[in-house]
Design an enzyme around this catalytic site. Structure first.
Site, PDB file in Angstrom:
ATOM      1  N   SER A  87       0.803  -1.220   0.000  1.00  0.00           N
ATOM      2  CA  SER A  87       0.000   0.000   0.000  1.00  0.00           C
ATOM      3  C   SER A  87       0.841   1.277   0.000  1.00  0.00           C
ATOM      4  CB  SER A  87      -0.934  -0.070   1.204  1.00  0.00           C
ATOM      5  OG  SER A  87      -1.808   1.014   1.226  1.00  0.00           O
ATOM      6  N   ASP A 136      -3.661   6.227  -2.921  1.00  0.00           N
ATOM      7  CA  ASP A 136      -2.459   5.726  -2.246  1.00  0.00           C
ATOM      8  C   ASP A 136      -1.770   4.719  -3.182  1.00  0.00           C
ATOM      9  OD1 ASP A 136      -4.153   3.550  -1.990  1.00  0.00           O
ATOM     10  OD2 ASP A 136      -3.440   3.011   0.007  1.00  0.00           O
ATOM     11  N   ASP A 182      -1.529   1.540  -3.608  1.00  0.00           N
ATOM     12  CA  ASP A 182      -2.215   0.411  -4.246  1.00  0.00           C
ATOM     13  C   ASP A 182      -3.641   0.774  -4.649  1.00  0.00           C
ATOM     14  OD1 ASP A 182      -3.082   0.487  -1.609  1.00  0.00           O
ATOM     15  OD2 ASP A 182      -3.362  -1.680  -1.467  1.00  0.00           O
ATOM     16  N   ASN A 229      -9.201   8.135   6.673  1.00  0.00           N
ATOM     17  CA  ASN A 229      -8.041   8.145   5.783  1.00  0.00           C
ATOM     18  C   ASN A 229      -8.389   7.945   4.294  1.00  0.00           C
ATOM     19  OD1 ASN A 229      -8.469   5.372   5.335  1.00  0.00           O
ATOM     20  ND2 ASN A 229      -7.088   4.774   6.980  1.00  0.00           N
ATOM     21  N   ALA A 259      -4.135   1.195  21.005  1.00  0.00           N
ATOM     22  CA  ALA A 259      -2.897   0.638  20.458  1.00  0.00           C
ATOM     23  C   ALA A 259      -3.080   0.463  18.960  1.00  0.00           C
ATOM     24  CB  ALA A 259      -2.610  -0.707  21.115  1.00  0.00           C
ATOM     25  N   SER A 260      -2.088   0.886  18.177  1.00  0.00           N
ATOM     26  CA  SER A 260      -2.144   0.687  16.728  1.00  0.00           C
ATOM     27  C   SER A 260      -2.137  -0.810  16.423  1.00  0.00           C
ATOM     28  CB  SER A 260      -0.928   1.348  16.073  1.00  0.00           C
ATOM     29  OG  SER A 260      -0.728   0.803  14.786  1.00  0.00           O
ATOM     30  N   ARG A 303      -1.866   5.298  19.555  1.00  0.00           N
ATOM     31  CA  ARG A 303      -2.325   6.487  18.836  1.00  0.00           C
ATOM     32  C   ARG A 303      -3.286   7.248  19.740  1.00  0.00           C
ATOM     33  NH1 ARG A 303      -0.411   5.507  13.846  1.00  0.00           N
ATOM     34  NH2 ARG A 303      -0.842   3.496  12.876  1.00  0.00           N
TER      35      ARG A 303
HETATM   36  C1  LIG Z   1      -5.513   6.121  12.464  1.00  0.00           C
HETATM   37  C2  LIG Z   1      -5.321   5.357  11.211  1.00  0.00           C
HETATM   38  O1  LIG Z   1      -5.266   5.950  10.132  1.00  0.00           O
HETATM   39  N1  LIG Z   1      -5.225   4.021  11.325  1.00  0.00           N
HETATM   40  C3  LIG Z   1      -5.019   3.163  10.144  1.00  0.00           C
HETATM   41  C4  LIG Z   1      -3.963   2.113  10.458  1.00  0.00           C
HETATM   42  O2  LIG Z   1      -4.408   1.330  11.565  1.00  0.00           O
HETATM   43  P1  LIG Z   1      -3.766   1.349  13.023  1.00  0.00           P
HETATM   44  O3  LIG Z   1      -4.377   0.160  13.709  1.00  0.00           O
HETATM   45  O4  LIG Z   1      -4.195   2.667  13.608  1.00  0.00           O
HETATM   46  O5  LIG Z   1      -2.295   1.307  12.876  1.00  0.00           O
HETATM   47  O6  LIG Z   1      -3.810   1.265   9.330  1.00  0.00           O
HETATM   48  C5  LIG Z   1      -4.983   0.500   8.992  1.00  0.00           C
HETATM   49  C6  LIG Z   1      -4.644  -0.426   7.842  1.00  0.00           C
HETATM   50  O7  LIG Z   1      -4.239   0.269   6.711  1.00  0.00           O
HETATM   51  C7  LIG Z   1      -6.120   1.475   8.648  1.00  0.00           C
HETATM   52  O8  LIG Z   1      -7.278   0.720   8.421  1.00  0.00           O
HETATM   53  C8  LIG Z   1      -6.327   2.453   9.808  1.00  0.00           C
HETATM   54  O9  LIG Z   1      -7.277   3.435   9.460  1.00  0.00           O
HETATM   55 MG   LIG Z   2      -3.831   1.034   0.350  1.00  0.00          MG
END
Ligand SMILES: CC(=O)N[C@H]1[C@@H](OP(=O)(O)O)O[C@H](CO)[C@@H](O)[C@@H]1O
Ligand SMILES: [Mg+2]
Length: 543
Positions: A69, A286, A288, A384, A508-509, A516
């Site tokens: 991606s 983006d 992809d 996003n 948590a991400s 986050r």
């Molecule tokens: C705040 C943010 O943009 N989080 C993104 C990011 O996830 P996180 O779990 O926050 O790392 O990557 C994901 C996969 O691409 C997307 O679905 C999500 O929206």
């Molecule tokens: Mg993508």
């Protein structure tokens, strides 16, 4: 067992890199994604799992997409697509993780056989896997590893070469629905362009779109695919002037560099190249091509961004009006699905102005997609820019079978039917979503400024906080509150109370080793201040 020798021999050719002690591979939100040189063995093993999944699901075709991606060119990734073109069922993420972490070739065959036995899979049944990859140079090696796994397990393979992620999702669904009443489209890349271009022309009804559209493709696979798509619309029917930029796929080092939807959303500015022209309508895909963000440089106020929340509310408003004109308001339930990252002003606008229900789900497209399927028309977008609009079979039947009593009703029914063909029903698709936005702007005769005037975003800030142990943080209420560590949420609440129109949460991400923190409030300075304070709380609890 049936495939053991071949699996072991294949695995020896595409060996897994054993990670340092205590570390393991994990099938996450985006499948397996990491530095490409770690992925050859992983991809081989994903191929094994895809063959098992196909056999488990009555030999339906399973998809495998190789992409990272919006990540830099040295990364890559591999993920599995289920028969309807949606993401791999969550339960199976665990099996993928187990198979990939098998410590040796022989162990790998054992895990494969155990999964087959436990899940009651007949490994001599036919299996089919369709796959594609983005433009990353490492994709070639990974595809070879994948093909090797499909050969070892006697799985029929269809290699669609270079594709956008949503094109691969389209092809999986088209393959499985071919020859049925729910046939999704021709099983080829050309079939995808035919379907979209035909639906786009039908939606536009001869309307023209004012002014050029600049499309930044992040130097990823979207560039050549958008250029290809444009050839499918006869010049005299082309309702807009499109300028494709950042479409250089020959220099891997520029992939996602200072361009693309992720850059625009996170940096909150236009890509520096080509130099942005004030007043011109722009959008970014983006790497992809499964995310889309619109923006323009306003001669007076500067950069203005229209993100996933904006696309979602635009689509909900347009489709809501059409459903009313079509006389189907009582019959079809329309709903909008968001995550906690959606701007509060958008949620408010959809609930109180459009009068549509809004459901919040945890982060990750699979959650949104699933909930959107519960509506007759389900609009879902992450802020996003990843999202789509799902139409249930009942909704599509109603568009086609309702007997119109007036030209206006007929017009609305036709547009809805065309939209259900234009909008990718499997996953967020930058190309398809862009065409949808262009259709809506043309129908409403809106500029981007008109679109941005529908509501004002609350100032907001997203920060990344590195902590020693993100596992102590557990969320509840669709990630909007922390249940653990106990006491942490109470501290966040007491800070939020001190600000006007404020909201903040920490989680948590799922894709990075970090926390986050999101905060929004009535003014920019308050949003910043609140984000800093909550980040401070998270740092203290995460040690
Ligand atoms: C705040 C943010 O943009 N989080 C993104 C990011 O996830 P996180 O779990 O926050 O790392 O990557 C994901 C996969 O691409 C997307 O679905 C999500 O929206
Ligand atoms: Mg993508």
């Amino acid at each position: 067992m049936v495939h053991d020798d071949k699996i072991i021999a294949g695995s020896a050719k595409h060996p897994i890199v054993v990670l340092d002690k205590g570390q393991h591979y994990k099938y996450g939100t985006a499948g397996f994604r990491m530095k490409a040189d770690l992925l050859e063995g992983v991809t081989y093993r994903v191929g094994l799992l895809a063959s098992l999944r196909s056999r488990k699901l009555n030999s339906q075709a399973i998809g495998v997409m190789i992409t990272a991606s919006h990540n830099p060119a040295i990364d890559n990734g591999v993920k599995i697509v289920d028969p309807q073109g949606d993401m791999l069922e969550q339960e199976w993420e665990r099996y993928a993780t187990q198979l990939v972490n098998a410590p040796s070739d022989a162990e790998l065959a054992k895990v494969y056989n155990t999964l087959a036995t436990d899940l009651r899979i007949d490994i001599s049944a036919p299996a089919k896997v369709v796959y594609g990859r983005d433009t990353r140079p490492s994709g070639h090696t990974l595809v070879t590893a994948l093909a090797s796994a499909l050969e070892a397990t006697e799985t029929e393979a269809a290699d669609f070469k270079i594709l956008t992620t949503p094109q691969l999702h389209y092809l999986v669904r088209a393959t499985n629905s071919e020859g049925t009443p729910l046939a999704y489209g021709e099983v080829s890349e050309a079939g995808y362009y035919n379907k979209l271009s035909e639906a786009f022309v039908r939606c536009m009804k001869g309307k023209k779109i004012e002014g050029p559209l600049i499309v930044d493709c992040a130097n990823g696979v979207g560039g050549p695919k958008l250029n290809e798509f444009l050839k499918y619309i006869p010049q005299e029917k082309l309702p807009f002037e499109v300028k494709v930029v950042n479409d250089d796929i020959l220099r891997p080092e520029v992939l996602n560099l200072d361009s693309g939807a992720d850059f625009v959303k996170t940096k909150q500015r236009a890509p520096p190249h080509p130099k942005p022209q004030p007043g011109v309508r722009c959008c970014s895909f983006d790497g992809d091509a499964d995310r889309l963000i619109y923006y323009w440089i306003d001669p007076e106020v500067g950069f203005v961004m229209l993100d996933g929340d904006r696309i979602s509310s635009l689509a909900a408003s347009f489709i809501g009006d059409l459903v009313e004109s079509a006389g189907l308001k009582e019959e079809l339930r329309i709903g909008v699905v968001q995550t906690a990252y959606a701007n509060g002003a958008s949620t408010n606008y959809i609930r109180h102005h459009l009068k549509l229900p809004v459901i919040c789900t945890p982060t990750g497209v699979k959650h949104l997609h699933h909930v959107a399927q519960g509506f007759d028309i389900g609009v879902y977008f992450e802020a996003n820019g990843h999202g789509t609009v799902l139409f249930s079979p009942d909704a599509v039947t109603a568009f086609k079978k309702t007997d119109p009593q007036s030209p206006a009703q007929k017009d609305a029914l036709d547009t809805l039917a065309a939209l259900s063909d234009l909008i990718n029903q499997t996953v967020g698709d930058a190309l398809s979503d862009m065409l949808m936005v262009e259709v809506i702007l043309a129908h409403k005769a809106w500029s981007l400024r008109d679109w941005s005037m529908t509501y004002s975003d609350l100032p907001n800030r997203l920060v990344r906080v590195e902590v020693n142990n993100k596992d102590v943080f557990r969320t509840t209420d669709a990630e909007r509150r922390l249940s653990h560590p106990e006491g942490c949420q109470a501290e966040i609440d007491s800070e939020v109370k001190k600000f006007k129109d404020a909201r903040s949460f920490a989680r948590a991400s799922g894709t990075e080793n970090a926390m986050r923190v999101y905060a929004e409030a009535a003014s920019r300075s308050e949003a910043n201040e609140l984000a800093d304070r909550v980040a401070g709380i998270v740092s203290r609890w995460g040690v």
